[in-house]
Design a protein around this motif. Structure first.
Motif, PDB file in Angstrom:
ATOM      1  N   VAL A  92      32.637  31.168  39.998  1.00 35.41           N
ATOM      2  CA  VAL A  92      33.194  32.121  40.170  1.00 35.41           C
ATOM      3  C   VAL A  92      32.783  33.738  39.019  1.00 35.41           C
ATOM      4  N   PRO A  93      31.781  33.562  39.325  1.00 35.89           N
ATOM      5  CA  PRO A  93      31.532  34.985  37.616  1.00 35.89           C
ATOM      6  C   PRO A  93      32.676  35.961  38.350  1.00 35.89           C
ATOM      7  N   ARG A  94      32.962  36.221  36.962  1.00 34.35           N
ATOM      8  CA  ARG A  94      33.966  37.579  36.875  1.00 34.35           C
ATOM      9  C   ARG A  94      34.773  37.847  37.721  1.00 34.35           C
ATOM     10  N   LEU A  95      35.058  36.445  38.273  1.00 36.99           N
ATOM     11  CA  LEU A  95      36.743  36.773  38.976  1.00 36.99           C
ATOM     12  C   LEU A  95      37.732  37.552  38.828  1.00 36.99           C
ATOM     13  N   HIS A  96      38.059  37.827  37.842  1.00 42.19           N
ATOM     14  CA  HIS A  96      39.707  38.505  37.116  1.00 42.19           C
ATOM     15  C   HIS A  96      39.202  39.917  37.372  1.00 42.19           C
ATOM     16  N   HIS A  97      37.983  40.078  36.914  1.00 41.43           N
ATOM     17  CA  HIS A  97      37.248  41.629  37.097  1.00 41.43           C
ATOM     18  C   HIS A  97      37.507  42.316  38.892  1.00 41.43           C
ATOM     19  N   ARG A  98      36.828  40.827  39.294  1.00 42.51           N
ATOM     20  CA  ARG A  98      36.673  40.808  40.624  1.00 42.51           C
ATOM     21  C   ARG A  98      39.049  41.660  41.491  1.00 42.51           C
ATOM     22  N   LEU A  99      38.897  40.390  41.386  1.00 40.53           N
ATOM     23  CA  LEU A  99      41.020  40.034  41.695  1.00 40.53           C
ATOM     24  C   LEU A  99      41.804  41.529  41.170  1.00 40.53           C
ATOM     25  N   ASP A 100      40.740  42.485  40.396  1.00 39.75           N
ATOM     26  CA  ASP A 100      41.691  42.873  39.296  1.00 39.75           C
ATOM     27  C   ASP A 100      41.715  44.512  40.059  1.00 39.75           C
TER      28      ASP A 100
END
Length: 232
Positions: A92-100
């Motif tokens: 799940v690369p860069r999940l936090h950026h995506r969901l932000d």
């Protein structure tokens, strides 16, 4: 540009996985992490198997079943979560950026996803359905969710019952098509016209395989896609 007249490569013809293998094709998903990240952003909760289990092998069939649900805004979020988690896989690369970014564009994203889902279930051309989520320059209309995501969402939005015409596309497929049909393939940005040609090629290769005497069955376009993905 993709050559829609390219013939089906023999190595693809002889490595067709079968429709059951396509449906069972799965990826490992850390559902507990997804639930935690969604809760941090006050996004709608997961439903189904990603709600009740922590570690999941999520198959294409599982995601297609979400695509078969009633087309509502709430279910569009679920199809988004499931198709994205399947596409991103265990890392799940860069999940936090995506969901932000998704959370900050939540209302707009909801409308776009539902419109794309409706388009996928209609007789619209691949180019038109893809254009709902992707600009003419190949950028995602939802920030951080580009063309590769768009193709997966549209693919699963068709549901399990339909013979898929909107096919998943990623960098591995683009690279593996370069030798036969896409010599100038790009690996991360695809405009609507290119996606339309790609879907046409996958469908035509499926038809060609279906007519081959060594096959003797109807081949789905996503069988071709999976065979190309796994190509050595």
């Amino acid at each position: 540009m993709i050559n829609e007249d390219a013939r089906l490569p023999q190595d693809i013809l002889h490595s067709l996985p079968g429709s059951n293998a396509v449906m069972k094709h799965g990826v490992a998903v850390d559902a507990a992490r997804w639930r935690a990240e969604l809760a941090k952003r006050n996004l709608p909760e997961l439903t189904g198997m990603l709600r009740s289990l922590d570690k999941v092998s999520l198959t294409r069939r599982d995601v297609f079943e979400i695509g078969d649900r009633e087309r509502t805004a709430d279910n569009a979020f679920q199809l988004f979560y499931y198709s994205l988690s399947w596409g991103l896989g265990p890392k799940v690369p860069r999940l936090h950026h995506r969901l932000d970014n998704f959370a900050s564009h939540r209302d707009e994203a909801s409308e776009l996803l539902l419109s794309a889902w409706n388009a996928a279930r209609s007789e619209e051309f691949a180019k038109d359905a893809f254009s709902i989520l992707t600009t003419e320059d190949g950028a995602g209309r939802i920030p951080w969710f580009g063309p590769a995501f768009s193709t997966k969402f549209l693919y699963f939005a068709q549901g399990a019952a339909a013979a898929p015409k909107l096919i998943s596309l990623d960098r591995d497929i683009a690279v593996n098509l370069a030798r036969d049909a896409w010599p100038d393939a790009t690996t991360d940005v695809w405009v609507p016209e290119v996606y339309d040609k790609y879907c046409t090629l996958m469908t035509e290769w499926a038809d060609e395989a279906s007519q081959d005497s060594s096959v003797d069955r109807t081949v789905r376009a996503d069988e071709i896609e999976l065979a190309v993905t796994r190509r050595a």
